[in-house]
Design a protein around this motif. Sequence first.
Motif, mmCIF file in Angstrom:
data_model
loop_
_atom_site.group_PDB
_atom_site.id
_atom_site.type_symbol
_atom_site.label_atom_id
_atom_site.label_comp_id
_atom_site.label_asym_id
_atom_site.label_seq_id
_atom_site.Cartn_x
_atom_site.Cartn_y
_atom_site.Cartn_z
ATOM 1 N N ARG A 123 27.609 -15.920 -4.699
ATOM 2 C CA ARG A 123 27.041 -17.052 -3.959
ATOM 3 C C ARG A 123 28.146 -17.973 -3.451
ATOM 4 O O ARG A 123 29.074 -18.314 -4.197
ATOM 5 C CB ARG A 123 26.082 -17.829 -4.863
ATOM 6 N N ARG B 168 14.264 -13.008 -2.405
ATOM 7 C CA ARG B 168 14.591 -13.928 -3.501
ATOM 8 C C ARG B 168 13.760 -15.203 -3.414
ATOM 9 O O ARG B 168 13.344 -15.756 -4.431
ATOM 10 C CB ARG B 168 16.082 -14.259 -3.478
ATOM 11 N N ARG C 72 22.106 -11.898 -5.605
ATOM 12 C CA ARG C 72 23.407 -12.059 -4.954
ATOM 13 C C ARG C 72 24.410 -12.472 -6.018
ATOM 14 O O ARG C 72 24.166 -13.423 -6.774
ATOM 15 C CB ARG C 72 23.335 -13.102 -3.844
ATOM 16 N N ASP D 137 17.290 -12.438 1.312
ATOM 17 C CA ASP D 137 17.094 -13.857 0.990
ATOM 18 C C ASP D 137 15.607 -14.180 0.917
ATOM 19 O O ASP D 137 15.162 -14.962 0.068
ATOM 20 C CB ASP D 137 17.770 -14.737 2.041
ATOM 21 N N ALA E 278 19.036 -11.682 5.657
ATOM 22 C CA ALA E 278 17.889 -12.593 5.705
ATOM 23 C C ALA E 278 16.691 -12.003 4.970
ATOM 24 O O ALA E 278 15.942 -12.721 4.303
ATOM 25 C CB ALA E 278 17.530 -12.891 7.155
#
Length: 340
Positions: free
Chosen positions: A60, A92, A57, A89, A86
């Motif tokens: 941020r 990551r 990303r 995320d 999501a």
Amino acid sequence: MTALKKYQRLECSGLWRETPHDQRREVLVRFGEATLILSDPKSGEAISHWSLPAVIRINRGEEPPVFAPGTESAESLELTEPYMIAALDAVRAAVTAAVPRPGRLRGLILGGLALLVVGLGLFWLPGALIGHTASVLPPAQRAQIGQRVLDDLSRVTGAPCDNQLGLEALARLAGRVFGPVDTPILYVMPEGVDQPLHLPGDVIILPRRLLEQANGPEAAAGAALVEGLRARAADPMVPLLEYAGLRATFQLLTTADLPDTAIKGYGEAALRAAPVRLSDDELIRAFEAAQIPATPYALAVDPDGAITGGLAAGDPYKGLAPAPLIPDESWVALQGICGA
């Protein structure tokens, strides 16, 4: 990435830019097993492939979130779909969790065990240490290391060719050769690459001449297919770790970090490395299964037939006219991938 199987086949729309100077373009974003696939929402044709473990990303704390396929990439993707955000995320988080953070006592225990392992490696079987380290690396770490090797290779060859229409055609060719699941990411370098090669993390490099001097995409498709077979036949992490040395391999095993000095120069070494030999029978079966004629590839990489003569002779599509691998307009775009 097996923990993220619940997100497979997740799709949403997004706004993609090839470079920060381009206008945003609506794309269909599909979450694959190891890649994020961006495609045209009207035609369904792939525009770009991103390695999931390398996605970051880049804004941020701001909304809506914007992602990129790596720190050095000019591409970006803006998303508003909460479930897709999501999912990224979660990727990551999985990548972060793969990096060990041992406490002091655990670190001492691991350090002692690692010293024992490396001691055995130094005085008994150095290849065992390298092989073990390669075998325990998670896919996320392999993808990150592969991108770092690609960056090192770019110092010699120049950055990967990035004409937008050409990239779309390259993604389409990759999907045709390997299918929609676990599709390697193909790159074309502007200079310095005479033969196809592959790098860790499902990265395949194609010579520019296979596109600009060929009469069709068959030679490039065959090169990608063969490099994919070679990557499965012999782990591409092993020669990298042999190049890096036992000290760097030990550091990677115990801290999940491979220093930049261990990778520096490996891109050029990979260019000079002899390719893994595959049997003609294995190659012929693969070309037949993929429905790709073998002769164009065989002649492109070995015009005299000293090495690939058996492959050309056993071409299952020799003398036939199989369906086009990609549309004519995509082939034209692919030939111009290194243009402005």
